[in-house]
Design an enzyme around this catalytic site. Structure first.
Site, PDB file in Angstrom:
ATOM      1  N   SER A   2      39.334 -62.318 -48.675  1.00 53.18           N
ATOM      2  CA  SER A   2      40.006 -62.241 -47.766  1.00 53.18           C
ATOM      3  C   SER A   2      40.687 -62.380 -46.035  1.00 53.18           C
ATOM      4  O   SER A   2      39.758 -62.136 -45.422  1.00 53.18           O
ATOM      5  CB  SER A   2      41.824 -60.873 -48.049  1.00 53.18           C
ATOM      6  OG  SER A   2      42.470 -60.891 -47.389  1.00 53.18           O
ATOM      7  N   LYS A  20      38.042 -55.001 -49.369  1.00 53.09           N
ATOM      8  CA  LYS A  20      37.667 -56.398 -49.252  1.00 53.09           C
ATOM      9  C   LYS A  20      36.106 -56.413 -48.640  1.00 53.09           C
ATOM     10  O   LYS A  20      34.955 -56.964 -48.835  1.00 53.09           O
ATOM     11  CB  LYS A  20      38.102 -56.995 -48.457  1.00 53.09           C
ATOM     12  CG  LYS A  20      39.339 -57.882 -49.516  1.00 53.09           C
ATOM     13  CD  LYS A  20      39.514 -58.343 -51.193  1.00 53.09           C
ATOM     14  CE  LYS A  20      40.859 -58.130 -51.939  1.00 53.09           C
ATOM     15  NZ  LYS A  20      39.844 -58.401 -53.001  1.00 53.09           N
ATOM     16  N   TYR A  71      43.663 -50.905 -48.250  1.00 55.38           N
ATOM     17  CA  TYR A  71      43.076 -52.677 -49.223  1.00 55.38           C
ATOM     18  C   TYR A  71      42.078 -53.464 -48.927  1.00 55.38           C
ATOM     19  O   TYR A  71      40.841 -54.216 -49.066  1.00 55.38           O
ATOM     20  CB  TYR A  71      44.820 -53.602 -49.531  1.00 55.38           C
ATOM     21  CG  TYR A  71      44.105 -54.761 -48.967  1.00 55.38           C
ATOM     22  CD1 TYR A  71      44.153 -54.775 -51.301  1.00 55.38           C
ATOM     23  CD2 TYR A  71      43.833 -56.286 -48.548  1.00 55.38           C
ATOM     24  CE1 TYR A  71      43.769 -56.364 -51.433  1.00 55.38           C
ATOM     25  CE2 TYR A  71      44.506 -57.241 -49.318  1.00 55.38           C
ATOM     26  CZ  TYR A  71      43.988 -57.556 -50.149  1.00 55.38           C
ATOM     27  OH  TYR A  71      43.638 -58.916 -51.120  1.00 55.38           O
TER      28      TYR A  71
HETATM   29  P1  NAD Z   1      48.066 -60.525 -58.964  1.00 52.23           P
HETATM   30  O1  NAD Z   1      47.938 -59.003 -58.787  1.00 52.23           O
HETATM   31  O2  NAD Z   1      48.516 -61.598 -58.735  1.00 52.23           O
HETATM   32  O3  NAD Z   1      46.684 -60.330 -60.082  1.00 52.23           O
HETATM   33  C1  NAD Z   1      45.458 -59.514 -59.988  1.00 52.23           C
HETATM   34  C2  NAD Z   1      45.159 -59.705 -61.769  1.00 52.23           C
HETATM   35  O4  NAD Z   1      44.418 -58.736 -62.006  1.00 52.23           O
HETATM   36  C3  NAD Z   1      46.410 -59.311 -62.358  1.00 52.23           C
HETATM   37  O5  NAD Z   1      46.478 -59.688 -63.848  1.00 52.23           O
HETATM   38  C4  NAD Z   1      46.219 -57.745 -62.952  1.00 52.23           C
HETATM   39  O6  NAD Z   1      47.037 -56.752 -64.023  1.00 52.23           O
HETATM   40  C5  NAD Z   1      44.743 -57.558 -63.106  1.00 52.23           C
HETATM   41  N1  NAD Z   1      44.234 -55.999 -63.354  1.00 52.23           N
HETATM   42  C6  NAD Z   1      44.042 -55.256 -61.859  1.00 52.23           C
HETATM   43  N2  NAD Z   1      43.596 -54.082 -62.058  1.00 52.23           N
HETATM   44  C7  NAD Z   1      43.007 -54.453 -63.587  1.00 52.23           C
HETATM   45  C8  NAD Z   1      42.152 -53.521 -63.841  1.00 52.23           C
HETATM   46  N3  NAD Z   1      41.192 -52.387 -63.386  1.00 52.23           N
HETATM   47  N4  NAD Z   1      41.475 -53.823 -65.204  1.00 52.23           N
HETATM   48  C9  NAD Z   1      41.888 -55.957 -65.575  1.00 52.23           C
HETATM   49  N5  NAD Z   1      42.464 -56.353 -64.733  1.00 52.23           N
HETATM   50  C10 NAD Z   1      42.906 -55.874 -64.053  1.00 52.23           C
HETATM   51  O7  NAD Z   1      46.485 -60.995 -57.821  1.00 52.23           O
HETATM   52  P2  NAD Z   1      46.430 -62.285 -57.332  1.00 52.23           P
HETATM   53  O8  NAD Z   1      47.443 -61.832 -55.400  1.00 52.23           O
HETATM   54  O9  NAD Z   1      46.807 -63.497 -58.215  1.00 52.23           O
HETATM   55  O10 NAD Z   1      44.638 -61.549 -56.335  1.00 52.23           O
HETATM   56  C11 NAD Z   1      44.020 -62.192 -57.219  1.00 52.23           C
HETATM   57  C12 NAD Z   1      42.578 -61.821 -55.926  1.00 52.23           C
HETATM   58  O11 NAD Z   1      42.823 -62.286 -54.790  1.00 52.23           O
HETATM   59  C13 NAD Z   1      43.001 -60.115 -55.708  1.00 52.23           C
HETATM   60  O12 NAD Z   1      41.362 -59.683 -55.616  1.00 52.23           O
HETATM   61  C14 NAD Z   1      43.440 -60.142 -54.235  1.00 52.23           C
HETATM   62  O13 NAD Z   1      42.878 -58.773 -53.383  1.00 52.23           O
HETATM   63  C15 NAD Z   1      43.044 -61.386 -53.689  1.00 52.23           C
HETATM   64  N6  NAD Z   1      43.797 -61.881 -52.776  1.00 52.23           N
HETATM   65  C16 NAD Z   1      44.657 -62.565 -52.508  1.00 52.23           C
HETATM   66  C17 NAD Z   1      45.733 -63.390 -51.862  1.00 52.23           C
HETATM   67  C18 NAD Z   1      46.900 -63.191 -52.051  1.00 52.23           C
HETATM   68  O14 NAD Z   1      47.500 -63.366 -50.613  1.00 52.23           O
HETATM   69  N7  NAD Z   1      47.794 -63.682 -53.253  1.00 52.23           N
HETATM   70  C19 NAD Z   1      45.142 -62.905 -50.737  1.00 52.23           C
HETATM   71  C20 NAD Z   1      43.672 -62.769 -50.667  1.00 52.23           C
HETATM   72  C21 NAD Z   1      43.062 -62.150 -51.536  1.00 52.23           C
HETATM   73  C1  WQD Z   2      53.258 -64.147 -43.639  1.00 58.29           C
HETATM   74  C2  WQD Z   2      54.070 -63.902 -42.680  1.00 58.29           C
HETATM   75  C3  WQD Z   2      55.245 -61.853 -41.835  1.00 58.29           C
HETATM   76  C4  WQD Z   2      57.641 -61.347 -45.094  1.00 58.29           C
HETATM   77  C5  WQD Z   2      49.291 -60.179 -46.257  1.00 58.29           C
HETATM   78  C6  WQD Z   2      48.043 -59.131 -46.686  1.00 58.29           C
HETATM   79  C7  WQD Z   2      46.792 -59.668 -46.545  1.00 58.29           C
HETATM   80  C8  WQD Z   2      47.438 -61.205 -47.215  1.00 58.29           C
HETATM   81  C9  WQD Z   2      47.654 -62.217 -47.594  1.00 58.29           C
HETATM   82  C10 WQD Z   2      45.281 -60.387 -49.093  1.00 58.29           C
HETATM   83  C11 WQD Z   2      53.845 -62.620 -41.627  1.00 58.29           C
HETATM   84  C12 WQD Z   2      56.266 -62.601 -41.889  1.00 58.29           C
HETATM   85  C13 WQD Z   2      56.754 -61.627 -44.612  1.00 58.29           C
HETATM   86  C14 WQD Z   2      59.229 -60.945 -45.078  1.00 58.29           C
HETATM   87  C15 WQD Z   2      58.298 -62.524 -42.928  1.00 58.29           C
HETATM   88  N1  WQD Z   2      46.467 -60.441 -48.937  1.00 58.29           N
HETATM   89  N2  WQD Z   2      57.106 -62.407 -43.000  1.00 58.29           N
HETATM   90  N3  WQD Z   2      59.326 -61.611 -43.535  1.00 58.29           N
HETATM   91  O1  WQD Z   2      50.834 -60.640 -43.708  1.00 58.29           O
HETATM   92  O2  WQD Z   2      50.015 -62.712 -44.032  1.00 58.29           O
HETATM   93  O3  WQD Z   2      49.195 -61.111 -45.499  1.00 58.29           O
HETATM   94  O4  WQD Z   2      49.406 -61.188 -47.718  1.00 58.29           O
HETATM   95  O5  WQD Z   2      44.354 -60.631 -48.624  1.00 58.29           O
HETATM   96  O6  WQD Z   2      45.971 -59.441 -46.700  1.00 58.29           O
HETATM   97  O7  WQD Z   2      48.338 -58.741 -44.827  1.00 58.29           O
HETATM   98  O8  WQD Z   2      51.370 -62.511 -45.472  1.00 58.29           O
HETATM   99  O9  WQD Z   2      53.555 -63.585 -46.943  1.00 58.29           O
HETATM  100  O10 WQD Z   2      52.975 -60.853 -45.720  1.00 58.29           O
HETATM  101  O11 WQD Z   2      53.254 -62.960 -44.503  1.00 58.29           O
HETATM  102  O12 WQD Z   2      58.885 -62.362 -42.041  1.00 58.29           O
HETATM  103  O13 WQD Z   2      59.710 -61.333 -46.122  1.00 58.29           O
HETATM  104  O14 WQD Z   2      55.023 -63.988 -42.788  1.00 58.29           O
HETATM  105  O15 WQD Z   2      55.026 -61.010 -40.639  1.00 58.29           O
HETATM  106  O16 WQD Z   2      53.929 -62.979 -40.117  1.00 58.29           O
HETATM  107  P1  WQD Z   2      50.319 -62.398 -44.147  1.00 58.29           P
HETATM  108  P2  WQD Z   2      52.763 -62.461 -45.251  1.00 58.29           P
END
Ligand code: NAD
Ligand code: WQD
Length: 340
Positions: free
Chosen positions: A126, A155, A151
């Site tokens: 991330s 990462k 969290y």
């Molecule tokens: P998500 O929660 O939709 O998907 C994660 C999946 O993993 C879910 O289906 C959950 O049921 C499964 N899971 C969790 N723990 C488990 C376990 N112990 N055993 C088996 N399955 C398990 O999340 P996502 O948004 O698809 O994110 C996927 C990955 O990307 C994560 O590692 C997350 O940290 C990373 N990531 C997400 C974002 C974002 O904004 N969505 C941003 C950066 C990184």
């Molecule tokens: C985006 C912008 C908020 C909700 C988070 C995690 C990061 C990554 C992605 C996994 C910000 C604003 C949000 C709302 C708002 N995940 N906002 N009203 O903060 O960039 O990152 O998710 O790794 O680790 O921290 O994403 O979508 O929460 O926010 O104004 O109801 O929208 O302040 O500026 P963010 P976000």
């Protein structure tokens, strides 16, 4: 046909990646414990690809179950590891849950890679590893800042675990540092399904437009940015999914330059919260009820990717616009809510 294990493959990014892998000719096996997803996603993936992926319900925290799974699936060619817990605020309240779920699962998988000679591993990292950056856009050379949440720390530690493991074994790993994934598949079969009140901006916007939430709070308009709201790099989830296929191809064909590589996955374009709100209204024609409120503690001001390394070394570039992403997110929300 190469066989790819997708952990968390029924989740938001995982499900879109399974579709792209299948469309590119890979055999896919998904494991998921359904802690943040629904079994229906399996059918919805199949509706898109017409090819049911294999699925096993597995909790990756249970080491003995993970070993048992690999005894029956030792012919896996590569792993894409999405499974993790991802809610930043929950991680502050329940750090051990996050350290267990995000670190133990990675360690058990890497131990099985060693036992079974699996050498190709893609990890969901991330942009949170960069914290508040010193300069923009953020290149991969930017320092990893002290994490502000458990969290985020998982990462950073995961990347270190991968680096250390790749240094002493035949494991080849790529960490993909996602910026802000948004949007849904064009078929509206799969999309983001946040549990409870959405923490992220776009699901909150679509739920507000759908009438599930009364009002969107815009967290602050007094930041040192052009319109005062925070800036992020919003990337279409399908573009993100495609990058995983390219990264896996890179490992499988031995094109990686070092055993451990990491890439930013973003569009390279920063958009403010108010820009996203306006773009949503303009693209969908929906009026959004929103109000500017106080800043959200812990938010960084401005974050967007330098995508040069992903473009030139990985050979991947985001293609879809934010408008397309917002339109797809809205189409998906309407389908979920049964809105015509
Ligand atoms: P998500 O929660 O939709 O998907 C994660 C999946 O993993 C879910 O289906 C959950 O049921 C499964 N899971 C969790 N723990 C488990 C376990 N112990 N055993 C088996 N399955 C398990 O999340 P996502 O948004 O698809 O994110 C996927 C990955 O990307 C994560 O590692 C997350 O940290 C990373 N990531 C997400 C974002 C974002 O904004 N969505 C941003 C950066 C990184
Ligand atoms: C985006 C912008 C908020 C909700 C988070 C995690 C990061 C990554 C992605 C996994 C910000 C604003 C949000 C709302 C708002 N995940 N906002 N009203 O903060 O960039 O990152 O998710 O790794 O680790 O921290 O994403 O979508 O929460 O926010 O104004 O109801 O929208 O302040 O500026 P963010 P976000």
């Amino acid at each position: 046909m190469k066989k790819i294990l997708v952990t968390g493959g029924l989740g938001y990014i995982g499900s879109h990646t399974v579709v792209e892998l299948q469309n590119s000719g890979y055999e896919v096996i998904i494991v998921d414990n359904l802690s943040n997803s629904s079994i229906d996603v399996l059918e919805r993936i199949t509706n898109i690809t017409k090819n049911p992926p294999k699925f096993e319900r597995l909790d990756l925290r249970i080491k003995s179950d993970v070993s048992e799974f690999f005894k029956n699936n030792s012919d896996i060619d590569g792993i894409i590891h999405f499974a993790a817990s991802k809610a930043v605020s929950e991680s502050v309240e329940k750090p051990l849950l996050y350290y267990e779920n995000n670190l133990n699962t990675l360690i058990y998988l890497l131990q099985e890679c060693e036992t079974n000679g699996i050498e190709n591993f893609i990890f969901s990292s991330s942009c949170t590893v960069y914290g508040e950056p010193d300069s923009l856009p953020i290149t991969e050379e930017a320092p990893v800042k002290k994490a502000t949440s458990p969290y985020g720390n998982t990462k950073q530690i995961s990347e270190e675990i991968l680096f250390d493991t790749c240094s002493v074994s035949s494991l080849k790993a790529i960490a993909l540092r996602y910026f802000n994934p948004i949007g849904a598949h064009e078929t509206s079969e799969i999309g983001e399904l946040p549990a409870g009140v959405p923490q992220n901006l776009v699901p909150f916007i679509t739920q507000t437009a759908a009438g599930v939430r009364k009002q969107l709070s815009v967290y602050g308009d007094d930041y040192p940015t052009e319109d005062g709201s925070c800036i992020r790099d919003y990337i279409h989830v399908v573009d993100l999914a495609k990058a995983h296929v390219i990264a896996m191809e890179r490992l499988l064909s031995g094109k990686n330059e070092t055993n451990y590589e990491f890439f930013n996955l973003g569009t390279g374009r920063g958009s403010s919260v108010l820009e996203v709100v306006n773009s949503f209204q303009h693209t969908t024609g929906e009026k959004l009820n929103y109000k500017v409120v106080d800043r959200r503690p812990g938010d960084v001001i401005s974050v967007y990717a330098d995508t040069k390394k992903a473009n030139e070394v990985l050979g991947w570039k985001s293609e879809k616009t934010m408008e397309e992403a917002l339109a797809s997110a809205w189409k998906w929300e309407k389908k979920v809510r049964g809105i015509q």
